[in-house]
Structures are given as structure tokens and as C-alpha cells.
Design a protein around this motif. Structure first.
Motif, mmCIF file in Angstrom:
data_model
loop_
_atom_site.group_PDB
_atom_site.id
_atom_site.type_symbol
_atom_site.label_atom_id
_atom_site.label_comp_id
_atom_site.label_asym_id
_atom_site.label_seq_id
_atom_site.Cartn_x
_atom_site.Cartn_y
_atom_site.Cartn_z
ATOM 1 N N HIS A 19 0.827 -1.186 0.000
ATOM 2 C CA HIS A 19 0.000 0.000 0.000
ATOM 3 C C HIS A 19 0.869 1.247 0.000
ATOM 4 O O HIS A 19 2.062 1.190 0.229
ATOM 5 N N THR A 20 0.215 2.358 -0.251
ATOM 6 C CA THR A 20 0.849 3.666 -0.200
ATOM 7 C C THR A 20 0.137 4.445 0.892
ATOM 8 O O THR A 20 -1.071 4.327 1.058
ATOM 9 N N ARG A 21 0.914 5.228 1.647
ATOM 10 C CA ARG A 21 0.354 5.960 2.778
ATOM 11 C C ARG A 21 0.959 7.357 2.817
ATOM 12 O O ARG A 21 2.130 7.554 2.543
ATOM 13 N N SER A 22 0.115 8.316 3.228
ATOM 14 C CA SER A 22 0.578 9.687 3.407
ATOM 15 C C SER A 22 -0.318 10.356 4.442
ATOM 16 O O SER A 22 -1.448 9.925 4.660
ATOM 17 N N GLN A 59 -4.395 5.723 3.606
ATOM 18 C CA GLN A 59 -3.680 4.530 3.142
ATOM 19 C C GLN A 59 -4.485 3.928 1.997
ATOM 20 O O GLN A 59 -5.710 3.843 2.069
ATOM 21 N N ARG A 102 1.946 2.105 -7.655
ATOM 22 C CA ARG A 102 2.266 2.928 -6.483
ATOM 23 C C ARG A 102 2.204 4.408 -6.849
ATOM 24 O O ARG A 102 1.756 5.231 -6.044
ATOM 25 N N LYS A 103 2.665 4.756 -8.059
ATOM 26 C CA LYS A 103 2.621 6.158 -8.482
ATOM 27 C C LYS A 103 1.169 6.623 -8.584
ATOM 28 O O LYS A 103 0.829 7.720 -8.141
ATOM 29 N N GLU A 136 -1.389 5.387 -6.933
ATOM 30 C CA GLU A 136 -1.867 5.492 -5.556
ATOM 31 C C GLU A 136 -1.413 6.803 -4.931
ATOM 32 O O GLU A 136 -2.190 7.501 -4.276
ATOM 33 N N LYS A 137 -0.148 7.153 -5.133
ATOM 34 C CA LYS A 137 0.421 8.375 -4.558
ATOM 35 C C LYS A 137 -0.309 9.609 -5.095
ATOM 36 O O LYS A 137 -0.631 10.525 -4.328
ATOM 37 N N VAL A 138 -0.589 9.629 -6.390
ATOM 38 C CA VAL A 138 -1.308 10.755 -6.990
ATOM 39 C C VAL A 138 -2.704 10.869 -6.383
ATOM 40 O O VAL A 138 -3.149 11.954 -6.001
ATOM 41 N N ILE A 164 -3.786 9.723 -3.468
ATOM 42 C CA ILE A 164 -3.672 10.107 -2.056
ATOM 43 C C ILE A 164 -3.339 11.586 -1.907
ATOM 44 O O ILE A 164 -3.989 12.311 -1.148
ATOM 45 N N ASP A 165 -2.321 12.061 -2.620
ATOM 46 C CA ASP A 165 -1.903 13.454 -2.488
ATOM 47 C C ASP A 165 -3.016 14.422 -2.882
ATOM 48 O O ASP A 165 -3.258 15.418 -2.199
#
Length: 144
Positions: free
Chosen positions: A4-7, A109, A124-125, A127-129, A131-132
Motif C-alpha cells: 500500500h501507499t500511505r501519506s 492509506q 504505487r505512483k 496510488e500516490k497521486v 492520495i496526495d
């Protein structure tokens, strides 16, 4: 969630105020860049959504899908994929932690798995986009 990706982000509001915005699905198209259309299909006691259909357009991932939601008061909401044409999984959560100054730390997450072959790095990229953008939009919506 496996991979997963989390921020996280700090929002100048109480957890209840933040969760009220998260729970207001009808407003998502106004503040989330990826959600274009939304429909609450079922609710739980208290009126929060239990199942939601949405049209998502996140560049590499464009799909209409249904998510099932689980609520833990104003502390956390998590979701899991019920059905989708493109996705095998779309599991995520918002965890809200009150801070001493009255603000809230929001941790998002997300784990996405697509049915078509895609490099993990690209997933993952994406997911990051997602999330951000979601965290920035949530902060702007709550504080605005």
C-alpha cells in the motif's frame, strides 16, 4: 492491506469536522479530482454510507466501481472493493488522530490492484497521486 501507499496531512479542524466532510459523499465531485460521479447505494445506522457507487478517473485508472465502507466513529473509515471492471482491489482508509492544538492528523492509506498487467511502480505512483490529491482537497474543503 498488503502493498500500500500511505501519506498524512495536518488539518486545522477537529476529527468530527474532518469526518463530516469525508462522510459527505454527495460533495466528492466538488473537491476530489478523481471522483466524477457518486451514488450512495446503502447506509448504516446513523446515516453514513455502507456501499457507494462511483465513477473514478485517475489518469491511469478510469473505472466505475462499488465500495463497501466501515466506520469507526470519527477515528477511522475504511473501504474495500465490491465490484469493478478494471480493478481487482481498491482498499483504503482515512485514520484521524486529534492533536493537542485542536487540529487533526489525517493518514490516508491505499492499495490498488488492476486486472490488466501493470508494473508495481506504476500502481504505487497512481496510488500516490490519488492520495496526495485527496488529502490536499480534503484539507482545502475542511479548512475553506
Amino acid at each position: 492491506m498488503a502493498e500500500h501507499t500511505r501519506s498524512s496531512i495536518i488539518i486545522d479542524a477537529t476529527p468530527a469536522e474532518v469526518m463530516a466532510v469525508i462522510a459527505d459523499f454527495a460533495a466528492y465531485p466538488a473537491w476530489t479530482g478523481e471522483v466524477k460521479e457518486i451514488e450512495v447505494l446503502a447506509t448504516v445506522d446513523g446515516g453514513r454510507a455502507a456501499e457507494v457507487r462511483l465513477l473514478l478517473d485517475a489518469g491511469a485508472i478510469r473505472d466505475e466501481h462499488v465500495l463497501a465502507y466501515t466506520w469507526d466513529d470519527d477515528r477511522e473509515v475504511s473501504w474495500t472493493l465490491v465490484k469493478s471492471q478494471m480493478l481487482r482491489a481498491l482498499d483504503g482508509s482515512y485514520a484521524l488522530a486529534p492533536l493537542k492544538n485542536g487540529s487533526t492528523e489525517v493518514t490516508y492509506q491505499l492499495a490498488v490492484d488492476v486486472k490488466i498487467p501493470m508494473l508495481g511502480m506504476i500502481k504505487r505512483k497512481a496510488e500516490k497521486v490519488i492520495i496526495d490529491r485527496a488529502l490536499a482537497g480534503l484539507k482545502k474543503r475542511v479548512e475553506g
